[in-house]
Write a protein that holds these residues in place. Structure first.
Motif, mmCIF file in Angstrom:
data_model
loop_
_atom_site.group_PDB
_atom_site.id
_atom_site.type_symbol
_atom_site.label_atom_id
_atom_site.label_comp_id
_atom_site.label_asym_id
_atom_site.label_seq_id
_atom_site.Cartn_x
_atom_site.Cartn_y
_atom_site.Cartn_z
ATOM 1 N N HIS A 1 0.854 -1.201 0.000
ATOM 2 C CA HIS A 1 0.000 0.000 0.000
ATOM 3 C C HIS A 1 0.887 1.247 0.000
ATOM 4 N N HIS B 1 -10.027 1.247 -0.523
ATOM 5 C CA HIS B 1 -9.940 1.924 0.772
ATOM 6 C C HIS B 1 -11.354 1.911 1.357
ATOM 7 N N HIS C 1 1.236 5.076 -2.114
ATOM 8 C CA HIS C 1 0.799 6.029 -3.138
ATOM 9 C C HIS C 1 2.042 6.678 -3.757
ATOM 10 N N HIS D 1 -7.068 -0.374 4.919
ATOM 11 C CA HIS D 1 -7.367 0.165 6.254
ATOM 12 C C HIS D 1 -8.411 -0.658 7.022
ATOM 13 N N ASP E 1 1.558 3.627 3.005
ATOM 14 C CA ASP E 1 0.577 4.616 2.547
ATOM 15 C C ASP E 1 1.234 5.833 1.859
HETATM 16 ZN ZN LIG Z 1 -3.948 4.837 0.967
#
Ligand SMILES: [Zn+2]
Length: 808
Positions: free
Chosen positions: A144, A518, A146, A550, A750
């Motif tokens: 995960h 998500h 970005h 999450h 993240d």
């Molecule tokens: Zn994320």
């Protein structure tokens, strides 16, 4: 300080600090804060003269002292320092908070200056040496990440400082002010900072050559290289005083003159190219650390040996101040939870990385996540372009990005749709508003834009089927509450089907795209978060082996949640959807409704249905209408996202009409958006517990993995690390609750720059949190290993089966 009295300037600083800390102290005593401050500031004071009662603490000695107390150099690494009163676990815990306020490289540089060494690294190895064995033996999968935020701050800053002279960054490009008056002032200071950085570097270089004495006498000589020299001196003097910067155009012109021509197009490893573009590179050359870290270390050393050079001190500290304000502009501050805060910080990144290509970002992600660890699989996420050529190029960059390791790292690109409340449109209506001219329905124009992206992905897969080796997944992210799940059902099904066709015709060498959403990260009520986790299953989006991002609602303790959220405002239509979803589940025997609840739920749902739709409606029709929204066939039949005719819905009877009214009727929309103050019902906690058990067993049976991002959840979801749901989803030995399924979890970082973290750091933070909770080292490491295995099992990266893959 004079016999316990602060100098007026220090006193002002102390007041400002208290003001800043008060809201963060959560009711903690001001006296305790004052004691802490005094202890930190005046731990080892320098008396002005042996007989004087006055003492002074210089900023550089303060920072060097703090660095020595926290860090130590061990060969090529920087480790956290342990002392008799401070275990490594506590030191890591302290570092978590320090690193959210201050870039770590400044402390590393300060430590290097204090101990007369060269800085060995730009970042701290958090787990070292305790987790060395774990990291060298265990393969890690980043699941995960970005891509937009996959750059550590020190590298982003180098990129900005090196490129700000040649890039046409304008005030309007910047998204926030970083605490300055406006974006124009922020930009003026950024360019001035680059100018100061070059001047400080040039001065220190000439000092080393014995050709300079102090900054004040050096600068006029440097100024002579610019026209007219006064403007350059004016810019430096403005920075020293911290006011009235020269214009960014003027500062940029000066910078260009001093920097000379940007280097020719450099070839090779993108991260090395980034360093070589830095004007400091010519002086400092290639080393294990960035030129920036070495510049700061040399500056500290100079401040220590030449305290009388006030000109240098003021310019350097102002430079560091702008750098630090930029850091805080990017990094999410503790105590600012919620996806809205996060999204403003996230938005701040892109203007500052202007000109940094995707390959560099992929390389940066590879480097960051393999610091001291064995990264075996890397997935990066970003939003798809509506042009298929862009997606093809990006997939190729992900595959081709070079990496200085012997062991190859499997790579994958995951494309995500971004949930937003508004998209820039001429009518400025929110995405949810059904009065969209061409569409006449909720999310019509938003959906239509995503359809163009779907078309682009389909085109890539059709023209370059082998790219399915790299293009491996789809995701929906960002503002979770802004767009409901149903909007994505037709889109994601279409992409998945296109990839399944390609996989099928590959003869077994390729797999269809994986899906990860998500969900359950931000919710007004816990039942809403749980519904969002279930909807992808209910609407038949999730398949075996997919994942959820999450899913905090799954591990949130219902009784504690009910106690802390006795009354919560929620849009009426969302509350109604929660109730209808619950009624459906009970009708499916998914869980037994607690005694005394059935009537309450029906009454509330009936009342809300009447209020929203302006008249009595049957519950069974409302339930059916909600499910129709998540049915791609229904949406296609009524012409969504162009709702010109409502006639076609008639074949579904009253539920079809209700669904169409939900989609297109403005009155239904406004009534549905009205907030309802929802009070916790005595049966809520019992119902939520049963719901969680049902969801856990459903997801476990489907082999769905939850992607946990602990720092992200701590800062955005305000979930303290020690209470993170990951410990309940994947219980420690002996802690599993009877009848409650454990769920596979995978770890991700993240948004590394926004959250000041990386994948190895996330492992370390969790590990030391377990130790702080009294778990033995052995148990904590075996738990960590299980989480790492979960990530490797759930990874979307290509694992060849059947005939070997060929390069696309
Ligand atoms: Zn994320």
């Amino acid at each position: 300080m004079d016999s316990g009295t602060l100098h007026p300037a220090s006193s002002k600083l102390a007041d400002d600090l208290s003001h800043h800390l008060k809201p963060l102290a959560r009711g903690g005593s001001l006296e305790v804060l004052t004691q802490l401050r005094e202890a930190l500031w005046f731990e080892e004071v320098e008396w002005v003269s042996p007989r004087s009662s006055q003492c002074r603490v210089s900023l550089h000695s303060f920072l060097m002292r703090q660095a020595q107390a926290r860090l130590e150099f061990s060969g090529p690494r920087v480790c956290l320092r342990i002392s008799p009163g401070l275990s490594l676990a506590e030191a890591v815990h302290h570092w978590r908070w320090t690193s959210l306020s201050l870039p770590g490289d400044v402390l590393i540089a300060a430590h290097a200056a204090a101990t007369g060494q060269e800085p060995p690294a730009d970042s701290v190895s958090l787990g070292a040496p305790e987790l060395d064995g774990f990291f060298s033996e265990t393969e890690l999968a980043q699941t995960h990440l970005h891509l937009g935020a996959a750059i550590p701050f020190e590298r982003l800053w180098t990129h900005l400082m090196a490129g700000i002279a040649s890039q046409d960054l304008l005030p309007g490009d910047l998204k926030g002010t970083a605490g300055f008056v406006d974006t124009r002032e922020f930009l003026c200071w950024l360019v001035t900072a680059a100018l100061a950085r070059l001047s400080l570097g040039s001065f220190l270089f000439h000092l080393e050559q014995g050709q300079a004495q102090d900054l004040g006498s050096f600068l006029p000589g440097l100024a002579k290289r610019t026209r007219p020299p006064q403007v350059f001196l004016g810019a430096m003097s403005a920075l020293s005083q911290g006011k009235d910067p020269v214009s960014f155009a003027e500062a940029r012109r000066l910078l260009r003159t001093l920097q000379g021509q940007p280097p020719e197009r450099l070839q090779g490893d993108p991260l090395e190219v980034l360093e070589q573009r830095d004007p400091l590179f010519e002086w400092l050359g290639l080393a294990p650390t960035l030129p920036e870290t070495r510049l700061i270390a040399r500056s500290f050393r100079y401040l220590r040996t030449s305290p009388a050079d006030k000109g240098f001190a003021s310019l350097f500290w102002q430079y560091l101040r702008i750098r630090n304000l930029t850091y805080r502009h990017l990094v999410l501050a503790p105590g600012t939870g919620g996806l809205d805060w996060f999204s403003t910080h996230f938005r701040n990144i892109s203007p500052l990385r202007k000109g940094m290509d995707e390959r560099t970002r992929v390389c940066s992600a590879l480097e960051m996540d393999s610091r001291g660890a064995r990264l075996a699989s890397l997935e990066v996420r970003t939003s798809p372009s509506a042009h298929w050529g862009d997606i093809r190029n990006l997939a190729r960059e992900v595959k081709a990005a070079p990496f200085r390791r012997e062991e190859p790292v499997a790579r994958a690109l995951v494309l995500h749709f971004i949930k937003e409340t508004h998209t820039s449109r001429p009518d400025k209506l929110p995405n949810a508003d059904p009065r969209q001219r061409a569409h006449g329905c909720r999310f019509g124009s938003y959906f239509h834009a995503r359809e163009q992206e779907v078309l682009a992905i389909e085109t890539v897969l059709r023209r370059h089927p082998r790219l399915l080796q790299v293009l491996r997944g789809m995701d929906v992210c960002h503002l979770e509450l802004a767009v409901p799940t149903w909007v994505f059902v037709p889109l994601l099904q279409r992409v998945r089907q296109a990839s399944a066709r390609v996989a099928e015709s590959s003869g077994g060498g390729l797999r269809a795209l994986g899906l990860t959403l998500h969900a359950g990260e931000e919710f007004r009520r816990l039942s809403e978060g749980l519904r969002h986790i279930h909807e992808p299953v209910e609407f038949q989006l999730l398949q075996r082996g997919d994942r959820l991002g999450h899913a905090l609602a799954l591990g949130t303790k219902p009784r504690a949640w009910c106690r802390d959220n006795a009354v919560v405002p929620q849009p009426k239509e969302e509350h109604l959807d929660d109730l209808l979803w619950e009624l459906d589940r009970v009708a499916h025997d998914d869980w037994l409704t607690p005694r005394g609840r059935a009537r309450y739920v029906k009454e509330q749902a009936t009342r809300l249905g009447a209020e929203i739709y302006g008249g009595s409606t049957a519950l069974v029709d409302l339930r059916q209408a909600r499910k129709l929204r998540g049915d791609a066939y229904f949406l296609a039949t009524v012409g969504y996202p162009f709702m010109r005719s409502h006639e076609l819905a008639k074949q579904w009877g009253p539920p079809g009409e209700l669904a169409v009214r939900y989609l297109s009727d403005f009155a239904v929309y406004t009534r549905g958006r009205q907030p309802e103050l929802v009070t916790v019902h005595p049966t809520d906690a019992a119902m939520l517990e049963r719901t969680q058990q049902f969801l856990r067993s459903t997801l476990a049976a489907l082999e769905i993995t939850i992607e946990a991002n602990p720092t992200s959840n701590m800062l955005i979801g305000e979930v303290a690390l020690e209470h993170h749901p990951i410990f309940s989803l994947q219980p420690l030995p002996g802690k599993a609750r009877k009848g409650v399924s454990s769920i596979a979890v995978a770890l991700g970082s993240d948004d590394p720059v926004t959250l000041a973290t990386s994948l190895p750091d996330e492992f370390a933070y969790l590990y030391f949190e377990l130790l702080r909770a009294g778990v033995s080292r052995q148990e904590a490491q075996s738990w960590l290993r299980r989480v790492a295995e979960g990530g490797m099992r759930a990874r979307f990266t290509h694992q060849p089966t059947g005939p070997g893959p060929r390069a696309p």
